[in-house]
Design a protein around this motif. Structure first.
Motif, short mmCIF file in Angstrom:
data_model
loop_
_atom_site.label_atom_id
_atom_site.label_comp_id
_atom_site.label_asym_id
_atom_site.label_seq_id
_atom_site.Cartn_x
_atom_site.Cartn_y
_atom_site.Cartn_z
N ALA A 266 29.39 46.28 35.38
CA ALA A 266 29.52 47.50 34.56
C ALA A 266 30.80 47.48 33.73
N THR A 267 31.47 46.34 33.65
CA THR A 267 32.73 46.23 32.91
C THR A 267 32.52 46.51 31.44
N ASP A 268 33.48 47.24 30.86
CA ASP A 268 33.51 47.50 29.42
C ASP A 268 34.66 46.71 28.82
N ALA A 269 34.52 46.34 27.56
CA ALA A 269 35.57 45.55 26.91
C ALA A 269 36.91 46.28 26.88
N SER A 270 36.89 47.61 26.98
CA SER A 270 38.13 48.38 26.94
C SER A 270 38.74 48.60 28.31
N ASP A 271 38.06 48.16 29.37
CA ASP A 271 38.60 48.34 30.73
C ASP A 271 39.82 47.46 30.94
N GLY A 272 40.71 47.92 31.78
CA GLY A 272 41.89 47.14 32.12
C GLY A 272 41.66 46.31 33.37
N TYR A 273 42.75 45.70 33.88
CA TYR A 273 42.64 44.81 35.02
C TYR A 273 42.41 45.56 36.33
N GLY A 274 42.80 46.82 36.42
CA GLY A 274 42.68 47.56 37.67
C GLY A 274 41.26 47.58 38.20
N VAL A 275 40.29 47.79 37.33
CA VAL A 275 38.88 47.79 37.74
C VAL A 275 38.48 46.41 38.25
N THR A 276 38.94 45.38 37.57
CA THR A 276 38.62 44.01 37.98
C THR A 276 39.18 43.70 39.36
N ALA A 277 40.43 44.10 39.62
CA ALA A 277 41.04 43.85 40.93
C ALA A 277 40.25 44.53 42.04
N LEU A 278 39.72 45.73 41.76
CA LEU A 278 38.95 46.47 42.76
C LEU A 278 37.69 45.72 43.13
N TRP A 279 36.89 45.33 42.13
CA TRP A 279 35.62 44.69 42.48
C TRP A 279 35.82 43.26 42.98
N LEU A 280 36.90 42.61 42.57
CA LEU A 280 37.20 41.29 43.11
C LEU A 280 37.53 41.36 44.60
N SER A 281 38.31 42.37 44.99
CA SER A 281 38.66 42.53 46.41
C SER A 281 37.42 42.75 47.25
N LEU A 282 36.52 43.61 46.78
CA LEU A 282 35.29 43.89 47.51
C LEU A 282 34.41 42.65 47.59
N THR A 283 34.36 41.90 46.50
CA THR A 283 33.58 40.66 46.49
C THR A 283 34.15 39.66 47.49
N GLY A 284 35.48 39.54 47.55
CA GLY A 284 36.10 38.63 48.51
C GLY A 284 35.80 39.02 49.95
N LEU A 285 35.80 40.33 50.23
CA LEU A 285 35.46 40.80 51.58
C LEU A 285 34.04 40.36 51.95
N GLY A 286 33.11 40.56 51.04
CA GLY A 286 31.73 40.15 51.30
C GLY A 286 31.59 38.65 51.43
N PHE A 287 32.33 37.91 50.63
CA PHE A 287 32.31 36.45 50.67
C PHE A 287 32.66 35.96 52.08
N GLY A 288 33.76 36.44 52.62
CA GLY A 288 34.20 35.99 53.94
C GLY A 288 33.25 36.40 55.04
N LEU A 289 32.76 37.64 54.99
CA LEU A 289 31.85 38.12 56.04
C LEU A 289 30.54 37.34 56.05
N ALA A 290 30.14 36.81 54.91
CA ALA A 290 28.86 36.10 54.85
C ALA A 290 29.01 34.60 55.12
N VAL A 291 30.00 33.96 54.49
CA VAL A 291 30.03 32.50 54.52
C VAL A 291 30.55 31.95 55.84
N VAL A 292 31.50 32.63 56.48
CA VAL A 292 32.05 32.08 57.73
C VAL A 292 31.00 32.08 58.85
N PRO A 293 30.29 33.20 59.12
CA PRO A 293 29.25 33.13 60.15
C PRO A 293 28.12 32.17 59.79
N ALA A 294 27.77 32.09 58.50
CA ALA A 294 26.70 31.18 58.09
C ALA A 294 27.10 29.73 58.37
N THR A 295 28.35 29.39 58.03
CA THR A 295 28.82 28.03 58.29
C THR A 295 28.90 27.75 59.79
#
Length: 518
Positions: A352-381
């Protein structure tokens, strides 16, 4: 000192540090070169095709060599071949530093790929020999974080090196790290046990697999230049299909195959591998578009871009640590889908990013993505590691890494096409000279260069909006893939007490306190 006494000491964590150091330099090298490509083009007069093969040659040798190296490790010793891979990686880095032509850089990168092909699966295969069954998931979490950390930090390191030194420094920095990893591995890793070497090596299977993977990777490398319907792409992908089918048929019938395809009959291996592919696809999609967004749209340099990708790694490290306590309580069948849902939520927020958005929104969804990444890939491995035969862990980890690597290659090709489609659908180049319009439509960086030259603020704004549109399509696709993976994980991952095979596995054969033998 006895092996159990050694394994109770901090030495096992130092051994893990040695392994993570080796995979960290592989992750760094995979992305650090991208920052140096413009400089190499200017210094060595490399054309676009040669620049493409500086990355493509590495990817090709990495993908082709990974399957047989696991079997060789099982036969001749995981530690021995891992240290050989680290040595080769360090020597190739020195060779890249001394390169004076594009061809020499391509050759150095190809040899780096061979070294990386030994480091990735064999370092993973050693984890259950160092740690007990209870501690192996924690070790996998640290190992996974190290492999992931190298990808976004590569541009950061490359940007800093290029700001202070010459282009060869992006190769040179690998050499002392490789020496340190080699010394630590010689001292800390458990000694190879004697292994039977009487079985015949499947040379024909190796050739079929190698040629099939070569054709597949080569075809995908051509896609950005020729498109999906280019004659070279069609011929390469068709040849890959035929060769890989022949490879599968050969492996199913051979008494001593390179990879044991019967592993896929174990639900832990099958679904753990597929979930890891889904997660890797989504994360590679993010790391494909995000640096371009941070640099071309938000205007950060390479160093600043690397810093701003770190929330993804922070989320990964937090959730990887949390998964160690969550999985025993709730089971992978619950934790992995929750992780994939968190990952999907993060990337769909990013979509949902807009060209006028700043980095704050990106940092938020990146953090959430990283949380999901770890919760999924470590047990799968961990599920995959628990399914590997105790006497052939290298072959299993090679198969896992190869499947993930090929999935990432095809995924990036498809996502790259989707990004290009979205970008071209929105950018406006009416009224520009033909050459300027072509450069603007080629990439957002090209559009920025044209806009700067022509003082055309409207073109820059159009290019940024068009790129964000394409990026959002890519992130939406990654979110859909993550949601699909969450559904499959909830349906098909085995429960906590499930055992699909009766033969001893790596996890079951691991001694109570590890297996250190100096």
């Amino acid at each position: 000192m006895s092996a159990p006494a050694l394994s109770r000491s901090p030495r096992r964590w130092l051994a893990l540090a040695a392994l993570t150091l080796s995979v960290l330099i592989v992750g760094l090298d995979g992305t650090v070169i991208n920052v140096a490509l413009p400089t190499i083009a200017g210094e060595l007069h490399a054309d676009s095709s040669q620049l493409q093969w500086i990355g493509g040659g590495y990817l090709l040798t990495l993908s082709v060599a990974m399957l047989p190296v696991g079997l060789l490790g099982d036969r001749y010793g995981h530690k021995r071949l891992l240290l050989a891979g680290i040595t080769l990686f360090g020597l190739a880095s020195l060779g890249g530093t001394l390169a004076s032509s594009p061809g020499a850089v391509i050759a150095a990168r190809a040899v780096l790929g061979l070294g990386a092909a030994a480091i990735m699966p064999l370092s993973m295969a050693l984890l259950p020999r160092i740690f007990s069954k209870e501690e192996t998931p924690k070790a996998i979490a640290v190992w996974t974080a190290a492999t992931a950390l190298g990808m976004p930090v590569g541009p950061l390191v490359g940007g800093w090196l290029l700001d202070h030194f010459w282009w060869g420094s992006v190769f040179l920095f690998n050499a002392p790290v490789a020496v340190l990893a080699l010394a630590a591995g010689l001292w800390l890793l458990p000694r190879d046990t004697n292994r039977p070497r009487t079985a015949a090596f499947d040379a024909l299977g190796t050739v079929l697999g190698g040629l099939g993977i070569t054709a597949l990777v080569y075809g995908t490398i051509l896609i950005p230049q020729d498109g999906w319907t280019g004659p070279g792409v069609i011929v390469s992908l068709a040849a890959a299909l035929v060769l890989l089918i022949a490879f599968v048929l050969r492996e199913r019938r051979h008494a001593h195959p390179i990879v044991d395809l019967r592993l896929f009959a174990d639900r832990r291996f099958l679904w753990g591998t597929l979930i890891a592919v889904f997660v890797n696809f989504a994360v590679m999609g993010i790391l494909f578009v995000l640096p371009q967004y941070l640099q071309s749209v938000l205007g950060h340099d390479s160093f600043g871009t690397g810093i701003r990708v770190l929330p993804l790694i922070g989320g990964l490290m937090a959730s990887a640590a949390a998964s160690e306590s969550l999985v025993p309580r709730f089971g992978a069948r619950t934790v992995v889908p929750l992780g994939l849902l968190a990952l999907a939520t993060g990337v769909l927020l990013g979509a949902a990013t807009d060209a006028s958005d700043g980095y704050g929104v990106t940092a938020l969804w990146l953090s959430l993505t990283g949380l999901g990444f770890g919760l999924a890939v470590v047990p799968a491995t961990s599920l995959v590691m628990g399914a590997l035969p105790a006497d052939r862990p290298g072959s299993g980890t090679s198969l896992l890494e190869t499947v993930q690597q090929l999935g990432a290659v095809l995924g990036i090709a498809g996502l790259g096409s989707l990004l290009g489609y979205g970008y071209l659908a929105r950018i406006h180049t009416d009224g520009l000279p033909a050459q300027a319009a072509h450069a603007a439509r080629d990439s957002v960086a090209g559009a920025d260069a044209v806009a700067l030259q022509l003082h055309d603020a409207a073109l820059a704004a159009s290019a940024h909006e068009a790129f964000v549109h394409g990026m959002n399509l890519v992130l939406m696709a990654c979110g859909v893939i993550a949601l699909l993976g969450a559904g499959l994980a909830a349906l098909f991952l085995p429960g906590r007490s499930s055992r699909s095979t009766t033969s001893p596995t790596v996890a079951e054969a691991a001694p109570e306190h590890g297996e250190f033998v100096a």
